[in-house]
Design a protein around this motif. Structure first.
Motif, mmCIF file in Angstrom:
data_model
loop_
_atom_site.group_PDB
_atom_site.id
_atom_site.type_symbol
_atom_site.label_atom_id
_atom_site.label_comp_id
_atom_site.label_asym_id
_atom_site.label_seq_id
_atom_site.Cartn_x
_atom_site.Cartn_y
_atom_site.Cartn_z
ATOM 1 N N GLU A 28 -11.274 8.244 11.752
ATOM 2 C CA GLU A 28 -11.571 6.815 11.626
ATOM 3 C C GLU A 28 -10.769 6.171 10.509
ATOM 4 O OE1 GLU A 28 -15.715 6.704 10.905
ATOM 5 O OE2 GLU A 28 -16.311 7.151 12.987
ATOM 6 N N ARG A 29 -10.526 6.921 9.442
ATOM 7 C CA ARG A 29 -9.840 6.362 8.269
ATOM 8 C C ARG A 29 -8.325 6.343 8.411
ATOM 9 N NH1 ARG A 29 -10.926 9.901 3.615
ATOM 10 N NH2 ARG A 29 -9.967 8.225 2.392
ATOM 11 N N LEU A 30 -7.775 7.147 9.308
ATOM 12 C CA LEU A 30 -6.334 7.290 9.426
ATOM 13 C C LEU A 30 -5.671 6.049 10.018
ATOM 14 C CD1 LEU A 30 -5.567 10.912 10.695
ATOM 15 C CD2 LEU A 30 -4.776 9.855 8.574
ATOM 16 N N ARG A 31 -4.639 5.591 9.353
ATOM 17 C CA ARG A 31 -3.729 4.583 9.902
ATOM 18 C C ARG A 31 -2.372 5.269 9.979
ATOM 19 N NH1 ARG A 31 -8.169 3.353 10.108
ATOM 20 N NH2 ARG A 31 -9.205 1.417 9.486
ATOM 21 N N ALA A 77 0.842 -1.193 0.000
ATOM 22 C CA ALA A 77 0.000 0.000 0.000
ATOM 23 C C ALA A 77 0.879 1.245 0.000
ATOM 24 C CB ALA A 77 -0.920 0.007 1.213
ATOM 25 N N ARG A 78 0.348 2.309 -0.549
ATOM 26 C CA ARG A 78 1.056 3.582 -0.635
ATOM 27 C C ARG A 78 0.844 4.378 0.651
ATOM 28 N NH1 ARG A 78 -0.840 8.262 -3.906
ATOM 29 N NH2 ARG A 78 0.952 9.502 -4.629
ATOM 30 N N GLU A 90 -8.043 4.414 4.925
ATOM 31 C CA GLU A 90 -8.911 3.300 4.544
ATOM 32 C C GLU A 90 -10.362 3.736 4.700
ATOM 33 O OE1 GLU A 90 -7.899 -0.154 6.814
ATOM 34 O OE2 GLU A 90 -5.944 -0.384 5.850
ATOM 35 N N PRO A 91 -11.155 3.687 3.616
ATOM 36 C CA PRO A 91 -10.740 3.306 2.263
ATOM 37 C C PRO A 91 -9.933 4.407 1.587
ATOM 38 C CG PRO A 91 -13.053 3.920 2.286
ATOM 39 C CD PRO A 91 -12.611 3.935 3.718
ATOM 40 N N PRO A 113 -11.284 13.034 1.758
ATOM 41 C CA PRO A 113 -10.108 13.440 0.997
ATOM 42 C C PRO A 113 -9.137 12.274 0.827
ATOM 43 C CG PRO A 113 -9.861 14.151 3.269
ATOM 44 C CD PRO A 113 -11.232 13.550 3.158
ATOM 45 N N THR A 114 -8.494 12.193 -0.318
ATOM 46 C CA THR A 114 -7.510 11.156 -0.587
ATOM 47 C C THR A 114 -6.139 11.602 -0.065
ATOM 48 O OG1 THR A 114 -6.921 12.077 -2.746
ATOM 49 C CG2 THR A 114 -8.775 10.515 -2.670
#
Length: 241
Positions: free
Chosen positions: A59-62, A2-3, A128-129, A134-135
């Motif tokens: 929630e999306r942050l790793r 993964a990037r 994720e996702p 925002p990407t």
């Protein structure tokens, strides 16, 4: 694979804020998930009323972090005599005044604030996702051209350089931290760099499993809950072999 986006957090003074007690502003060793969420949201130009957007981003942050050795801690004693008409600058556009009645202006405002001095931290991020806005690309662009001034933990802690430090490919956050260390010219052979990453995002012999309280409910403004993380020293010689 993964990037992952690599950020460099560097400043003469940095504050990875912890649980404040009265007028004591303490710090933690690693940046909180909520701090990085707020940093990104500020760069994107979000305001505090967009609590649902902040919560979803968090929630999306790793996220993981590795610390370059050599930093030290200092404590700053701050005192200010504020008058009724005095105002303080804020990032959300509304001047800040001292709360309370007339009696609050009788004495100076006293507080103690801890800081990391000359700290350089490297943070790796994944979302994720990945395709949801925002990407990572949008975040990287916003950090390079932020909608508002950025700071690392507290308003005086302005970044000393560009935050975006590059990109790495890895299967997990632990692997991304190892890859990020390879990018740093300052890494010395056999030198340990302290690292923290989420549980379930890789492991190594001797790492410690801990619980940290570093998530914020951006609607209520209260921190709560526990997040399992792993901590261990990463050694440069392992990555350059």
């Amino acid at each position: 694979m993964a990037r992952h986006l690599v950020l460099q957090l560097a400043s003469p003074l940095i504050a990875f804020g912890g649980e404040a007690i009265d007028n004591l502003g303490v710090i933690r060793d690693f940046p909180a998930l909520s701090m990085v969420t707020g940093l990104i949201a500020n760069a994107l130009g979000w305001d505090r009323g967009q609590g649902a957007c902040h919560n979803r981003l968090q929630e999306r942050l790793r996220m993981g972090c590795v610390l370059q050795p050599g930093a030290r801690r200092i404590q700053d004693f701050q005192t200010a005599q504020l008058g009724k008409d005095d105002r303080a600058w804020t990032t959300w556009g509304t001047p800040e005044a001292r709360a309370g009645g007339a009696g609050t202006y009788a004495g100076p405002h006293l507080r103690y604030r801890d800081y990391h001095a000359d700290l350089r931290a490297w943070v790796v991020l994944r979302l994720e996702p990945a395709e949801q806005a925002p990407t990572l690309d949008e975040i990287a662009a916003a950090l390079d051209r932020p909608a508002r001034p950025l700071f690392i933990g507290r308003k005086p802690c302005l970044p000393s350089g560009r935050l975006v430090a590059g990109w790495v490919e890895a299967a997990d956050i632990h692997g991304a931290l190892r890859a990020a260390m390879v990018l740093q010219a300052s890494v010395q052979p056999d030198q340990d760099w302290r690292a923290q990453w989420p549980d379930g995002e890789g492991s190594q012999a001797g790492d410690r499993l801990l619980d940290v309280c570093d998530e914020r409910n951006w609607i209520s403004g209260v921190h709560g809950g526990w997040r399992p993380v792993r901590e261990a020293p990463l050694r440069a010689v392992e990555h350059n072999a």
